[in-house]
Design a protein around this motif. Sequence first.
Motif, PDB file in Angstrom:
ATOM      1  N   ARG A 185      -7.020  16.034  -4.371  1.00 11.74           N
ATOM      2  CA  ARG A 185      -5.560  15.671  -3.650  1.00 11.74           C
ATOM      3  C   ARG A 185      -5.386  16.601  -2.455  1.00 11.74           C
ATOM      4  O   ARG A 185      -4.731  16.151  -1.664  1.00 11.74           O
ATOM      5  N   ARG A 211      -6.190   3.245  -0.534  1.00 14.34           N
ATOM      6  CA  ARG A 211      -6.212   2.329  -2.123  1.00 14.34           C
ATOM      7  C   ARG A 211      -7.440   2.676  -2.932  1.00 14.34           C
ATOM      8  O   ARG A 211      -7.394   2.749  -4.019  1.00 14.34           O
ATOM      9  N   SER A 213      -8.951   5.498  -2.805  1.00 16.07           N
ATOM     10  CA  SER A 213      -8.404   6.948  -3.463  1.00 16.07           C
ATOM     11  C   SER A 213      -8.106   6.687  -4.699  1.00 16.07           C
ATOM     12  O   SER A 213      -8.007   7.597  -5.794  1.00 16.07           O
ATOM     13  N   HIS A 214      -6.900   5.996  -4.586  1.00 20.02           N
ATOM     14  CA  HIS A 214      -5.981   5.579  -5.748  1.00 20.02           C
ATOM     15  C   HIS A 214      -6.879   5.196  -6.860  1.00 20.02           C
ATOM     16  O   HIS A 214      -6.541   5.580  -7.949  1.00 20.02           O
ATOM     17  N   GLN A 215      -7.708   4.265  -6.522  1.00 19.92           N
ATOM     18  CA  GLN A 215      -8.483   3.568  -7.515  1.00 19.92           C
ATOM     19  C   GLN A 215      -9.360   4.774  -8.114  1.00 19.92           C
ATOM     20  O   GLN A 215      -9.627   4.736  -9.575  1.00 19.92           O
ATOM     21  N   LEU A 217      -8.638   8.002  -8.244  1.00 20.06           N
ATOM     22  CA  LEU A 217      -7.842   8.796  -9.089  1.00 20.06           C
ATOM     23  C   LEU A 217      -7.403   8.083 -10.246  1.00 20.06           C
ATOM     24  O   LEU A 217      -7.463   8.703 -11.416  1.00 20.06           O
ATOM     25  N   SER A 218      -7.262   6.896 -10.296  1.00 20.97           N
ATOM     26  CA  SER A 218      -7.080   6.130 -11.629  1.00 20.97           C
ATOM     27  C   SER A 218      -8.293   6.236 -12.699  1.00 20.97           C
ATOM     28  O   SER A 218      -8.065   6.412 -13.888  1.00 20.97           O
ATOM     29  N   VAL A 219      -9.473   6.127 -12.002  1.00 19.04           N
ATOM     30  CA  VAL A 219     -10.635   6.359 -13.036  1.00 19.04           C
ATOM     31  C   VAL A 219     -10.582   7.736 -13.363  1.00 19.04           C
ATOM     32  O   VAL A 219     -11.014   7.991 -14.804  1.00 19.04           O
ATOM     33  N   LYS A 220     -10.327   8.917 -12.605  1.00 19.60           N
ATOM     34  CA  LYS A 220     -10.388  10.247 -13.151  1.00 19.60           C
ATOM     35  C   LYS A 220      -9.089  10.194 -14.341  1.00 19.60           C
ATOM     36  O   LYS A 220      -9.490  11.295 -15.047  1.00 19.60           O
ATOM     37  N   GLN A 221      -8.064   9.735 -13.776  1.00 15.65           N
ATOM     38  CA  GLN A 221      -6.863  10.014 -14.753  1.00 15.65           C
ATOM     39  C   GLN A 221      -7.242   9.467 -16.314  1.00 15.65           C
ATOM     40  O   GLN A 221      -6.850  10.104 -17.246  1.00 15.65           O
ATOM     41  N   GLN A 222      -8.229   8.346 -16.272  1.00 16.53           N
ATOM     42  CA  GLN A 222      -8.376   7.527 -17.537  1.00 16.53           C
ATOM     43  C   GLN A 222      -9.527   8.558 -18.171  1.00 16.53           C
ATOM     44  O   GLN A 222      -9.476   8.821 -19.352  1.00 16.53           O
ATOM     45  N   THR A 225      -7.783  11.365 -19.668  1.00 20.05           N
ATOM     46  CA  THR A 225      -7.161  10.895 -20.994  1.00 20.05           C
ATOM     47  C   THR A 225      -7.996  10.615 -22.089  1.00 20.05           C
ATOM     48  O   THR A 225      -7.628  11.123 -23.141  1.00 20.05           O
TER      49      THR A 225
END
Length: 390
Positions: A185, A211, A213-215, A217-222, A225
């Motif tokens: 970030r 975009r 980076s957002h993807q 980040l989504s992968v990292k957030q998953q 989780t």
Amino acid sequence: MARDGITKHQVQQVRNELIAQGRHPSVELVRSELGTGSNTTILKYLRELEVDEKGRLDNLSALSDELGQFVGHLAQRLQEEAMQRIQTTEERHNLVVAERQRQLDVLRQELMAISEHRDKLEHQHREALAQIEELKHARHQDALQLSSITAENRHLSGTIQDKDKHIQSLEEKHTHARQALEHYRESVKTQREQEQHRHDHQVQQLQAELRLSHQALSVKQQECTTLKAQTQQQSAELQHATQSVSKIEQQLLGIQNSQQQTEQKLYRKDTELNRLQKQHEDLQQQYAEAAAKVASLQEKEQAWLQEKAALSASLSTQQQLWQTFSTVNAISTPAQYAKGEDVIVVDADHALYDRIGQVERCVKKGDTVKYSVSFDGETYTLPERLLRLA
């Protein structure tokens, strides 16, 4: 001289010693005193000595009537005193025997009671030993179970340690991922600030990169989780393992309490066993004392029997002496009517009055002289005062 080396003189000496001791000189006693010799030779010498003694007694026929009567009275007096002494001794002995028999009965009853008590104690001892063996077996089983639980506890402790290490590793991974996200970030934020100062024609590229980076980040957030879910699952497993360890510790505490109770029971049983063994030793000592008392009474009884045998031998000797004196007296008093003479009954009150019979033999008992007279084939014993020569 006999083959085995004994002489008549030796047998005579032993015979005189036995008679002086008040014992009858039998073949067995003479042979026992000599320590050698055959029964036949000893019997031959004893008979020769009896014949010699009878020969010497025959020489006493020259004694006067007064001396014969004196000797007869003396022998009778000796016999009466001996009989009275024997009777007194037997009465005293009977009282002693009765008292000893009563003591023996009491001792036998006590011995029986002691034996019954000892059997009862031995039975209790065997039961106590069986209970101790059962307790030892149960203790062994408890020790095996405790060893198994201890091994399982060590295994669970190792498993818990492995889980702790795994959770710690997951937490480290989670921390690293969070740090990487924060770093990412910061780098994105720095890049945006730099890109704002760039040329406008790079806006589209930056948006595209944003975009991407957002993807990412989504992968990292998953991933975060997923890591959180795994962390929660490991925490639940850790809590379950902790509960299992708590239950095992409670079971172990119960087993330790049971083991302490078992050890207390074993201590009480050992104390009871020591007490029973001490009682058993006391009973054995009492039994030995009772046996010693019985042996002492038996020795006293044997001594009394020997005394009675000595008195009996003395009485036998006195009776022989009385018979000898009676024979001497009979020899010294001549018979008035000879065998075969005809006599007549002169007593008018007698049933055989004025009958003539033939003298068969003369019978003398002390001062009394009687004759066996045959009347027509029937024999009657009549005193001398009733008869006259026919």
